[in-house]
Design an enzyme around this catalytic site. Structure first.
Site, short mmCIF file in Angstrom:
data_model
loop_
_atom_site.label_atom_id
_atom_site.label_comp_id
_atom_site.label_asym_id
_atom_site.label_seq_id
_atom_site.Cartn_x
_atom_site.Cartn_y
_atom_site.Cartn_z
CB SER A 202 -7.20 65.44 -22.82
OG SER A 202 -7.01 64.53 -21.76
CG ASP A 352 -11.57 58.70 -24.08
OD1 ASP A 352 -10.83 58.28 -23.16
OD2 ASP A 352 -11.50 59.85 -24.54
CG HIS A 384 -7.90 60.13 -24.17
ND1 HIS A 384 -9.03 60.80 -23.76
CD2 HIS A 384 -6.86 60.95 -23.85
CE1 HIS A 384 -8.69 61.96 -23.22
NE2 HIS A 384 -7.38 62.08 -23.27
#
Length: 447
Positions: A202, A352, A384
């Site tokens: 991320s 996601d 996610h």
């Protein structure tokens, strides 16, 4: 230049001696700790030059599983205006000695640069400070890596202005953290062809990818030498689509963090942004700017479910404002600054909800068209956040390949793109409460 290096070397070790005497003191937030400043004249040092070093204050070593020592390293890097600045990395040292895994498996010469997704416009959320209160979930990857004999560097890659989603400084600061550690040693065997790899998820993948694409022009010494690959999950390939995706959702707090982080190095754009905020309403300037002092968790609570455009005059669509878009195009769109020369493992969940996979697809397609070495795995299941667990094993196994040189044998494979189905969060492999133990087992099994 030689004189400058001598001066910095002398001041560095004098500072180290003094810091060692005070190593037992409690850590201070970076905004209140005078150690977080560069010495006079640092601008003349080369990128990656170590400016200060100290044993990490307080109890970081004792609370970090599998660590035998920990250090803060302040080093020269470059900001998004290509001007000298500084950043800090925390070096975690595994257990050492002739019978240690670090020696037996890697000759004490393997370094993992782990980019934590701290996702905040508050410098006091930087990993060198927040690691003291890190949960098992967030610390599991690097403590497991330590347990397998890897040295681990955790950089404050947003720099001293907490420039979240500013890709240029994030990449430069990550690259220079590797240079700094490799120049210093501190137990790492830097004379035995050290190998380094990068990993992040991320926001941490954001810094990892920018480092990978900027390295060709900024750090050819790392490309030609120690760096053997980079693993990145859900890398926030396009910050505009990312902000649109999370705005008004449970993760809406990422939008003010992004806007404040992006503008922290651009005073004129920050002034413009602030001028567009409401003076008085439920959603006002004070409420928005409070994010400058929030961790990502605190922003998540404060802004959950809110359309951030409500904070702006007449509901202005700030995410499509030309001045903001121009800055995003400079700092937040991957794939325009160079083609990564080391192998990449990219992974993301197709569903996601934070960063659309279409942006990652486009990035991979662009790189593959010009000869990049990429394994890209698109997970058919998971959110996610679930993907952080679902693809742990795959990332660890890929990193094992590049550290052991196995990947070098197959480098001619070029790009491989495949859909996979991994659902470890259901309990088959990794239960959330057991993530620390499970990830350690994965590293141990790999090596």
């Amino acid at each position: 230049m030689a004189l400058n290096r001598l001066v910095f070397s002398l001041s560095l070790w004098l500072g180290f001696i003094g810091a060692a005497q005070a190593a037992s003191s409690e850590p201070l937030p970076p905004s209140k700790d005078p150690w977080y400043t560069a010495p006079p004249g640092f601008e003349s040092a080369e990128p990656g030059t170590v400016l200060r070093v100290r044993p990490a204050p307080g109890n970081l070593t004792s609370i970090t599983a599998n660590s035998s020592a920990s250090y803060n390293i302040l080093y020269r890097t470059t900001d998004s205006h290509f001007k000298p600045t500084w950043a800090v990395t925390t070096l975690l040292v595994p257990e050492l000695g002739p019978d240690s895994l670090a020696q037996q498996k890697f000759q004490q010469s393997a370094l993992l640069s782990f980019q934590v997704p701290y996702d905040s416009a508050d410098v006091d959320a930087s990993p060198s400070y927040s690691m003291y209160s890190a949960s098992n979930d967030s610390s599991a990857p690097y403590t497991a890596a330590l347990g397998s004999g890897l040295f681990v560097s955790v950089p404050d890659y947003e720099g001293p202005l907490a420039a979240f989603t500013a890709g240029i400084i994030s990449g430069y600061a990550t690259l220079d953290s590797i240079r700094a550690v490799l120049s210093l040693g501190l137990g790492l065997n830097i004379t035995n062809s050290p190998r380094a790899a990068l990993w992040g998820y991320s926001g941490g993948a954001f810094a990892t990818e920018w480092a990978s694409e900027l390295a060709v022009q900024y750090a050819p010494d790392l490309v030609a030498g120690p760096v053997v690959g980079a693993a990145m999950g859900a890398p926030l390939a396009n910050i505009t689509t990312f902000m649109h995706s999370v705005n008004g959702q449970a993760t809406s707090g990422l939008v003010p963090n992004t806007l404040l982080g992006l503008t922290s190095q651009y005073p004129d754009v920050r002034k413009y942004l602030v001028s567009k905020l409401n003076d008085d309403s439920e959603y006002n300037r004070t409420g928005f700017l409070a994010a400058e002092g929030f961790t990502v968790t605190e922003s998540g609570v404060a802004f959950a479910g809110i359309d951030i455009n409500k904070y702006f005059q007449n509901g202005t669509d700030i995410l499509n404002d030309p001045k903001i878009l121009a800055l995003v195009n400079r700092e937040g769109i991957m794939g325009y600054h160079g083609v990564p020369k080391w192998p990449l493992f990219i992974y993301q969940a197709i569903p996601d909800e934070v960063t659309p996979i279409s942006a990652t697809d486009a990035l991979v397609e662009k790189y593959c068209a010009v000869g990049a070495d990429i394994l890209y795995e698109r997970n058919t299941v998971g959110s996610h956040y679930e993907e952080t667990n679902n693809s742990y094993k795959a990332a660890v196994q890929w990193l094992e390949d590049v550290f052991s040189s196995q990947h070098d044998i197959n480098r001619a494979q070029g790009c491989v793109i495949q859909d996979v189905t991994r659902n470890t969060t259901s309990g088959d492999l990794v239960r959330r409460k057991d993530v620390q133990k499970s990830v350690f087992d994965l590293w141990s099994a790999a090596w």
